[in-house]
Design a protein around this motif. Structure first.
Motif, PDB file in Angstrom:
ATOM      1  N   VAL A  12      15.273 112.801   0.883  1.00 15.31           N
ATOM      2  CA  VAL A  12      15.393 111.659   1.793  1.00 15.31           C
ATOM      3  C   VAL A  12      15.420 110.359   0.986  1.00 15.31           C
ATOM      4  O   VAL A  12      14.510 109.538   1.047  1.00 15.31           O
ATOM      5  CB  VAL A  12      14.253 111.639   2.833  1.00 15.31           C
ATOM      6  CG1 VAL A  12      14.613 110.696   3.981  1.00 15.31           C
ATOM      7  CG2 VAL A  12      13.999 113.032   3.396  1.00 15.31           C
ATOM      8  N   GLY A  34      12.122 115.565   7.226  1.00  8.62           N
ATOM      9  CA  GLY A  34      12.437 115.252   5.843  1.00  8.62           C
ATOM     10  C   GLY A  34      11.729 116.211   4.898  1.00  8.62           C
ATOM     11  O   GLY A  34      10.545 116.512   5.082  1.00  8.62           O
ATOM     12  N   LEU A  42       8.081 110.806   1.061  1.00  5.86           N
ATOM     13  CA  LEU A  42       8.216 111.222   2.460  1.00  5.86           C
ATOM     14  C   LEU A  42       7.518 110.246   3.384  1.00  5.86           C
ATOM     15  O   LEU A  42       8.017 109.939   4.478  1.00  5.86           O
ATOM     16  CB  LEU A  42       7.653 112.633   2.633  1.00  5.86           C
ATOM     17  CG  LEU A  42       8.436 113.750   1.926  1.00  5.86           C
ATOM     18  CD1 LEU A  42       7.649 115.056   1.953  1.00  5.86           C
ATOM     19  CD2 LEU A  42       9.803 113.940   2.575  1.00  5.86           C
ATOM     20  N   LYS A  46       9.238 108.108   6.364  1.00  6.02           N
ATOM     21  CA  LYS A  46       8.730 108.091   7.736  1.00  6.02           C
ATOM     22  C   LYS A  46       8.443 106.676   8.192  1.00  6.02           C
ATOM     23  O   LYS A  46       8.785 106.291   9.321  1.00  6.02           O
ATOM     24  CB  LYS A  46       7.471 108.952   7.836  1.00  6.02           C
ATOM     25  CG  LYS A  46       6.939 109.071   9.266  1.00  6.02           C
ATOM     26  CD  LYS A  46       5.740 110.014   9.340  1.00  6.02           C
ATOM     27  CE  LYS A  46       5.245 110.105  10.786  1.00  6.02           C
ATOM     28  NZ  LYS A  46       4.083 111.009  10.902  1.00  6.02           N
ATOM     29  N   ILE A  51      12.765 109.603   9.222  1.00  7.01           N
ATOM     30  CA  ILE A  51      12.386 110.948   9.643  1.00  7.01           C
ATOM     31  C   ILE A  51      11.219 110.874  10.621  1.00  7.01           C
ATOM     32  O   ILE A  51      10.510 109.859  10.686  1.00  7.01           O
ATOM     33  CB  ILE A  51      11.988 111.835   8.438  1.00  7.01           C
ATOM     34  CG1 ILE A  51      10.816 111.209   7.667  1.00  7.01           C
ATOM     35  CG2 ILE A  51      13.189 112.049   7.518  1.00  7.01           C
ATOM     36  CD1 ILE A  51      10.290 112.054   6.517  1.00  7.01           C
ATOM     37  N   GLY A  54       7.487 114.761   7.561  1.00 11.94           N
ATOM     38  CA  GLY A  54       7.914 115.212   6.251  1.00 11.94           C
ATOM     39  C   GLY A  54       7.109 116.397   5.765  1.00 11.94           C
ATOM     40  O   GLY A  54       5.980 116.626   6.201  1.00 11.94           O
ATOM     41  N   GLY A  61      10.131 123.327   6.440  1.00  7.23           N
ATOM     42  CA  GLY A  61      10.962 122.252   6.971  1.00  7.23           C
ATOM     43  C   GLY A  61      12.199 122.718   7.698  1.00  7.23           C
ATOM     44  O   GLY A  61      12.679 122.037   8.609  1.00  7.23           O
TER      45      GLY A  61
END
Length: 285
Positions: A12, A34, A42, A46, A51, A54, A61
């Motif tokens: 990401v 993510g 992550l 976020k 996302i 994460g 995931g």
């Protein structure tokens, strides 16, 4: 326009984060997951809104994902495609965003052949929408608007998967061009990889003590040299054959320029400059 229950993005950064923002702003996925190596990245993704949650675990995931987009450096993409493909639900579709395709696609397809002997869930992609910036902080939900994404249909691609991946990129605002992986690598060596090589060489050849005299032309010409070094190292090595061919053609033009300058041949110099201007003008803004 297809809407997904869950999209998983592996990696990401700029591209992966921009995909997440584009999905969110267009309400194309109920959940965006993510997947990355570092918790802090992550968390940044976020916080940026790229996302919904994460994880550092690919199996965790992708377990509910209908679509998986692998946005990691090209050396890692085949491995991540393989791991995602062996833990995703039946019916999931996998694509990537790598800047080289021939070797990457071949290895990714080979890694999935055992689980999917009849209908491969993977087709390669390359959004031509990058930047010298990196990380989720640089993500832009409109990054793909009006930009070209190459979808690399191979001899073993499932056409339904190709159609779905094309529709996905179009839903983010992109214009899709289909090419074979080999055609992609030959073309991008000239339009992307060689320009980065030349920009880096020009920047490296400029003495540091002269940078205060560098104005907009130098900055514009060398902007892409500020890109991620490790990412570009991988790209050059992965596509070195086509890049070397492009470099050889470029060296022939440089040789013509050198000869024109050495001979004081203004007509020959003007001809080469005119050729360059004509190609640049054809590109537009």
């Amino acid at each position: 326009m297809k809407r997904w229950d869950c999209v998983a993005i592996i990696g990401v950064g700029l591209i992966g984060g921009s995909i997440g923002l584009a999905l969110r702003s267009r309400k194309l996925s109920k959940e965006i997951v993510g997947i990355g190596r570092r918790e802090n990245s992550l968390t940044a993704a976020k916080n940026r809104g790229c996302i919904d949650r994460g994880t550092t675990s690919i199996p965790s995931g992708v377990k509910n994902a209908g679509l998986i987009v692998v946005c990691t450096p090209v050396e890692l993409v085949p491995r991540h495609v393989a791991e995602a493909g062996h833990h995703c639900p039946e019916g999931s579709i996998i694509t990537d965003a790598g800047s080289t395709k021939s070797d990457l696609v071949m290895r990714a397809e080979s890694s999935l052949a055992d689980r999917f002997p009849r209908h491969l869930p993977f087709v390669g992609s390359h959004p031509i929408a990058g930047s010298e910036k990196s990380g989720p902080e640089a993500a832009d939900g409109d990054l793909f608007e009006g930009r070209v994404v190459v979808v690399t249909e191979s001899e073993v691609s499932d056409l339904d998967v190709v159609d779905t991946v094309e529709e996905f990129w179009q839903s983010l605002g992109a214009r899709v061009v289909r090419m074979s992986p080999e055609e992609h690598d030959a073309a991008l060596a000239r339009t992307s990889h060689l320009p980065h090589l030349v920009a880096s060489a020009l920047a490296a050849a400029t003495p540091k003590n002269l940078l205060e005299l560098a104005a907009g032309g130098f900055a514009d010409t060398t902007r892409i040299a500020a890109g991620d070094v490790e990412l570009w190292r991988q790209i050059f090595l992965a596509n070195r054959g086509h890049t070397l061919k492009a470099l050889a053609d470029f060296e022939r033009v440089l040789s013509r320029l050198r000869q024109a300058l050495e001979m004081g041949d203004g007509a020959a110099l003007a001809q080469i400059l005119t050729e360059g201007k004509r190609r640049r003008d054809a590109l537009g803004s």
